[in-house]
Write a protein that holds these residues in place. Structure first.
Motif: not given
Ligand SMILES: [Fe+2]
Ligand SMILES: O=C(O)CCC(=O)C(=O)O
Length: 200
Positions: A107-111, A169-171
């Protein structure tokens, strides 16, 4: 597009003309692509923790007819998004991504808020066969509650996902088969502290 405006994300099946999907699929199955481990990417990669992803990538730069078709499609999309949503998107960058069996992107944010110039994230999938139980879904979480899943997307050929880079957030879940995609980002021209980004 309406969903993107209302919800901040959208999922489009068969998003591009069939011959373009086929030409990109041929490109990723040709094994001509020179993939590199994503975590030794370029300086702009805002990844703090390099253990969160295990995919391999190759940046797209119109180096083949398929890459050129892709870049043209996304340029059209950029203009359309600017026309309909007044986003002021300035440029687009993208890379092929190859997730070997078991690979993931936690899980992360791209920005990040404030410093980001990535405004919209796109992911386009290039897997002609994807059984329900193969894993490898993109999971997107509620910006207000990061535990709450709002959608799970199977990485099927032709599906394009678009979402606000700073918000969601996405993974990527591990899969039982190799997984191919193109991840990309529409950027705004964000200049601050004498730094023009993207560089001219
Ligand atoms: Fe991403
Ligand atoms: O492949 C996906 O579904 C998402 C990839 C992703 O989140 C990224 O490259 O930042």
């Amino acid at each position: 597009m309406k969903d993107l405006r209302q919800d901040g994300y959208c999922v489009l099946e068969n998003a591009l003309p069939d011959e373009i999907a086929q030409s990109l699929l041929a490109e990723v199955t040709s094994s001509n692509i020179d993939y590199r481990q994503a975590n030794i990417g370029r300086a702009q990669d805002h990844q703090l923790n390099q253990s969160i992803r295990s995919d391999a990538i190759k940046w797209i730069n119109k180096e083949s007819p398929a890459e050129t078709l892709w870049v043209e499609q996304m340029e059209n999309l950029r203009l359309e998004l600017n026309k309909q949503l007044f986003l002021g998107l300035f440029s687009y960058e993208s890379h092929f991504a190859h997730y070997p069996i078991g690979a993931f992107y936690k899980t992360h944010l791209d920005a990040f808020h404030g410093q980001a110039n990535r405004m919209l994230s796109t992911v386009y999938y290039l897997n002609p066969e994807w059984p329900e139980n193969a894993g490898g879904e993109l999971v997107i979480y509620n910006p207000e509650n990061h535990q709450e899943e709002i959608i799970r997307v199977q990485p099927k050929l032709g599906t394009l996902v678009i979402f606000l880079s700073e918000e969601f957030p996405h993974q990527v879940l591990p899969a039982t088969r190799p997984r191919q995609s193109i991840a990309g980002w529409f950027r705004v021209n964000n200049s601050s502290h004498n730094k023009i980004d993207p560089p001219e």
